[in-house]
Design a protein around this motif. Sequence first.
Motif, PDB file in Angstrom:
ATOM      1  N   ILE A 106       0.810  -1.179   0.096  1.00 17.89           N
ATOM      2  CA  ILE A 106       0.160   0.039   0.093  1.00 17.89           C
ATOM      3  C   ILE A 106       0.865   1.680   0.002  1.00 17.89           C
ATOM      4  N   ARG A 107       2.067   0.976   0.804  1.00 20.46           N
ATOM      5  CA  ARG A 107       2.603   2.770   0.955  1.00 20.46           C
ATOM      6  C   ARG A 107       4.119   2.551  -0.836  1.00 20.46           C
ATOM      7  N   SER A 108       3.680   1.422  -1.735  1.00 22.47           N
ATOM      8  CA  SER A 108       4.567   1.723  -2.485  1.00 22.47           C
ATOM      9  C   SER A 108       3.262   2.171  -3.508  1.00 22.47           C
ATOM     10  N   ILE A 109       1.766   1.788  -3.377  1.00 19.46           N
ATOM     11  CA  ILE A 109       1.083   1.899  -4.357  1.00 19.46           C
ATOM     12  C   ILE A 109       0.623   4.040  -4.161  1.00 19.46           C
ATOM     13  N   ASN A 110       0.934   4.248  -2.757  1.00 21.91           N
ATOM     14  CA  ASN A 110       0.589   5.316  -2.541  1.00 21.91           C
ATOM     15  C   ASN A 110       1.605   6.497  -3.141  1.00 21.91           C
ATOM     16  N   LYS A 111       2.966   6.033  -3.248  1.00 18.62           N
ATOM     17  CA  LYS A 111       4.476   6.628  -3.956  1.00 18.62           C
ATOM     18  C   LYS A 111       4.141   6.778  -5.434  1.00 18.62           C
ATOM     19  N   SER A 112       3.423   5.873  -5.523  1.00 18.54           N
ATOM     20  CA  SER A 112       3.515   6.038  -6.736  1.00 18.54           C
ATOM     21  C   SER A 112       2.397   6.745  -7.755  1.00 18.54           C
ATOM     22  N   LEU A 113       1.557   6.747  -6.495  1.00 15.72           N
ATOM     23  CA  LEU A 113       0.070   7.675  -7.154  1.00 15.72           C
ATOM     24  C   LEU A 113       1.139   9.281  -7.111  1.00 15.72           C
ATOM     25  N   GLU A 114       1.248   9.851  -6.061  1.00 20.21           N
ATOM     26  CA  GLU A 114       2.262  11.289  -6.100  1.00 20.21           C
ATOM     27  C   GLU A 114       2.400  11.137  -7.105  1.00 20.21           C
ATOM     28  N   SER A 137      -0.104  14.276 -24.897  1.00 13.64           N
ATOM     29  CA  SER A 137      -1.464  13.644 -24.737  1.00 13.64           C
ATOM     30  C   SER A 137      -1.620  12.507 -24.102  1.00 13.64           C
ATOM     31  N   PHE A 138      -1.295  11.247 -25.680  1.00 12.77           N
ATOM     32  CA  PHE A 138      -1.054  10.268 -24.908  1.00 12.77           C
ATOM     33  C   PHE A 138      -0.295   9.881 -23.404  1.00 12.77           C
ATOM     34  N   HIS A 139       0.909  10.214 -22.726  1.00 11.87           N
ATOM     35  CA  HIS A 139       1.021  10.450 -22.370  1.00 11.87           C
ATOM     36  C   HIS A 139       0.534  10.692 -20.700  1.00 11.87           C
ATOM     37  N   GLU A 140      -0.232  11.447 -21.047  1.00  9.95           N
ATOM     38  CA  GLU A 140      -1.075  11.946 -19.976  1.00  9.95           C
ATOM     39  C   GLU A 140      -2.181  10.770 -20.130  1.00  9.95           C
ATOM     40  N   ASP A 141      -2.528  10.339 -20.970  1.00  8.95           N
ATOM     41  CA  ASP A 141      -3.317   8.882 -21.313  1.00  8.95           C
ATOM     42  C   ASP A 141      -2.936   7.743 -20.340  1.00  8.95           C
ATOM     43  N   LEU A 142      -1.212   7.223 -20.702  1.00  5.31           N
ATOM     44  CA  LEU A 142      -1.001   6.002 -20.293  1.00  5.31           C
ATOM     45  C   LEU A 142      -1.035   6.787 -18.486  1.00  5.31           C
ATOM     46  N   LEU A 143      -0.162   7.960 -18.498  1.00 10.83           N
ATOM     47  CA  LEU A 143      -0.326   8.093 -16.296  1.00 10.83           C
ATOM     48  C   LEU A 143      -1.830   7.721 -15.455  1.00 10.83           C
ATOM     49  N   GLN A 144      -2.690   8.424 -16.583  1.00 14.00           N
ATOM     50  CA  GLN A 144      -4.300   7.628 -15.912  1.00 14.00           C
ATOM     51  C   GLN A 144      -4.561   6.757 -15.978  1.00 14.00           C
ATOM     52  N   SER A 145      -4.181   6.077 -16.623  1.00 17.42           N
ATOM     53  CA  SER A 145      -4.181   4.907 -16.691  1.00 17.42           C
ATOM     54  C   SER A 145      -3.478   3.836 -15.616  1.00 17.42           C
ATOM     55  N   ARG A 146      -2.511   4.341 -15.735  1.00 13.20           N
ATOM     56  CA  ARG A 146      -2.122   3.435 -14.556  1.00 13.20           C
ATOM     57  C   ARG A 146      -2.405   4.082 -12.893  1.00 13.20           C
ATOM     58  N   LYS A 147      -2.454   5.450 -13.681  1.00  9.14           N
ATOM     59  CA  LYS A 147      -3.518   6.222 -11.671  1.00  9.14           C
ATOM     60  C   LYS A 147      -4.787   5.257 -11.507  1.00  9.14           C
ATOM     61  N   ASN A 148      -5.461   4.763 -12.813  1.00  5.92           N
ATOM     62  CA  ASN A 148      -6.495   3.896 -12.249  1.00  5.92           C
ATOM     63  C   ASN A 148      -6.133   2.748 -12.019  1.00  5.92           C
ATOM     64  N   ARG A 149      -5.243   1.651 -12.267  1.00  5.42           N
ATOM     65  CA  ARG A 149      -4.817   0.921 -12.432  1.00  5.42           C
ATOM     66  C   ARG A 149      -4.021   0.382 -10.594  1.00  5.42           C
ATOM     67  N   LEU A 150      -3.064   1.985 -10.226  1.00  2.12           N
ATOM     68  CA  LEU A 150      -2.664   1.545  -9.106  1.00  2.12           C
ATOM     69  C   LEU A 150      -4.036   2.073  -7.929  1.00  2.12           C
ATOM     70  N   TYR A 151      -4.730   2.620  -8.644  1.00  2.00           N
ATOM     71  CA  TYR A 151      -6.108   3.115  -7.242  1.00  2.00           C
ATOM     72  C   TYR A 151      -7.276   1.910  -7.018  1.00  2.00           C
ATOM     73  N   LYS A 152      -7.137   1.060  -8.385  1.00  2.00           N
ATOM     74  CA  LYS A 152      -8.054  -0.133  -8.416  1.00  2.00           C
ATOM     75  C   LYS A 152      -7.101  -1.318  -7.141  1.00  2.00           C
ATOM     76  N   GLU A 153      -5.717  -1.235  -7.332  1.00  2.00           N
ATOM     77  CA  GLU A 153      -5.203  -1.995  -6.787  1.00  2.00           C
ATOM     78  C   GLU A 153      -4.759  -1.397  -4.868  1.00  2.00           C
ATOM     79  N   LEU A 154      -4.448   0.007  -5.172  1.00  2.00           N
ATOM     80  CA  LEU A 154      -4.883  -0.344  -3.914  1.00  2.00           C
ATOM     81  C   LEU A 154      -6.034  -0.443  -2.276  1.00  2.00           C
ATOM     82  N   ASN A 155      -6.784  -0.245  -3.196  1.00  2.00           N
ATOM     83  CA  ASN A 155      -8.646  -0.680  -2.850  1.00  2.00           C
ATOM     84  C   ASN A 155      -8.539  -2.368  -2.517  1.00  2.00           C
ATOM     85  N   LYS A 156      -7.574  -2.238  -3.555  1.00  2.00           N
ATOM     86  CA  LYS A 156      -7.715  -3.913  -3.132  1.00  2.00           C
ATOM     87  C   LYS A 156      -6.846  -4.465  -1.934  1.00  2.00           C
ATOM     88  N   LYS A 157      -5.620  -3.815  -2.300  1.00  2.00           N
ATOM     89  CA  LYS A 157      -4.814  -4.163  -0.390  1.00  2.00           C
ATOM     90  C   LYS A 157      -5.501  -4.348   0.057  1.00  2.00           C
TER      91      LYS A 157
END
Length: 575
Positions: free
Chosen positions: A265-273, A307-327
Amino acid sequence: MRLIKLSSNMNSFHEVKFKDGLNLIVGRQANPNNSDNRNTYNGVGKSLIIYLIHFCLGSNKIKVFEDKIPGWEFRLDIELNGEKYSLHRNTSKQNELYINNEKHTLTSFRNELLPKAFNIKSPIKSLTFNTLFPRFIRRDRECYSHYDTFVKKEQDYSKLLNNSFLLGLDIGLVENKKRIRDEHKSTKDLAKNIENDSTLKGYFDNKDDAEIEILDLEEEINKLEDEIDNLKISDNYHEIEKEADNAKFKRASLENKRVIINNAIRSINKSLEIKPDISVRKVMELYRNAEKEIPEMIANEIEKTVSFHEDLLQSRKNRLYKELNKKKAQLSNINNQIKQIGNEIDEFLGYLDTHKALDEYISINNKLSALKIKHEKLEEYQEILKAYKKKVKALQTEFTTQDQITDEYLEGIDDLLERIMQTFRELAKEFYNKPGGITIENNEGENTLRYNITAKIQDDSSDGVNEVKIFCFDMTLLLLQQNHNMKFLFHDSRLYSNMDPRQRCTLFNLAYNKSTKNNFQYIASVNEDTLFSFKDFMQTDDYQKVIEDNIILELTDESEESKLLGIQVDMDYEK
């Protein structure tokens, strides 16, 4: 008791007929001038007669008789208290003895003769027919070593008891001292055993410590008894203990998983920042600042790339939030499990804290039992110690009392003591002009011997004097006629071997005169050279009257037939 005849079922045996007065059984050399040293009057059977008399009168089994002369039956005819008895015993059936053809065991045989010969109606320990009878017919070689040694390896107490009885002394005093001494010894042995006891050894010399230890033990025993009374025993204690251990293991595993999830969880939170460092606007400004005109095509490409990179980052962020909620969900679940297992562990530990296992109960009970045994030993020790002190004082008092009683007793039997002294003294004076006599004194030592009975002839350590003392002591027992009905005395040839001829002459004259005057029998096995040695000291008529006329049997080395058994048999019957 008088001896009448010794005979056998074997015709070759030389019958021995005894008479009143002096009886001589003589060993002769058939040919004194024969230089063959193998021919000798030793071994012709003189001493064997003594063994045969003992055999017929209830001696212990003589094995060599069974081995060397099996099937031989010997018969001894005696007269006792005016009655005649025929005693016989077979060498092959030595456990069977007969009195007038009535079968007896060895014990019943001796018990039958004891009251007749020695007036003893009730059994007295160490005073038996087999200890008293040998005092009138010494048997083994060592019995001729000292005046009061009649039985091989006889203990001092038995020796004193039997000799005192035949001297007419009070044997009750002898028995009392033995009893007191035995009790004294057993009391000391008891104290010694206590001292050597591993539990009591440390307290034996320090009585106060033992009393303190008893109090301490009582307190500890009471404490353990209370603990046992309040103890709850669980039959499945160990199963519950095992379940508690398993639960602790599961909780530890879950706690490890919780640590891993928290780290994730700490690792995911750092990634989201993490945010993009350069936007489209900043890129455009960089170009303008550089005063460069950005081509339309490049601007479009930059916008697309950003724009591509922003989309990529948003997708990663969504995935991290999903993983965070799971953890977080997993963490919540693990926390619940840890809490639940913790509650179970608390229940297990609470149960185990209020209950004990059966083996622990047994262990406590064993400890309690050991303490009780130690406590009992110490209390027993205290009681024994008190009894020991009391018994020792009582025995010491009884020793003193018995000493006084014995002193008074000896003072009151002056007539008997004088008679004993004078009987021995008169016999000794016939041999020597030397002081001699029998003294009887109170033995006040802490031992088993009540009297000191001492027969003394001055210079009795000299050759021959000891043998004279033996003769005088034995003759004194016969002449006194105290507590016995024995009318004979039998000595072997070894008694005369160290005497000088004058002593021998005196002895046989005395034996003749005393036995004739008192209607006794004095029987002697003797070698012819012993008789010849003093022939010149006697008148011819006296030698004939005293010696020649009283020879009842002659045994020679001439042939096997001339020996006692009538056959040649080599046997060591002194073993």
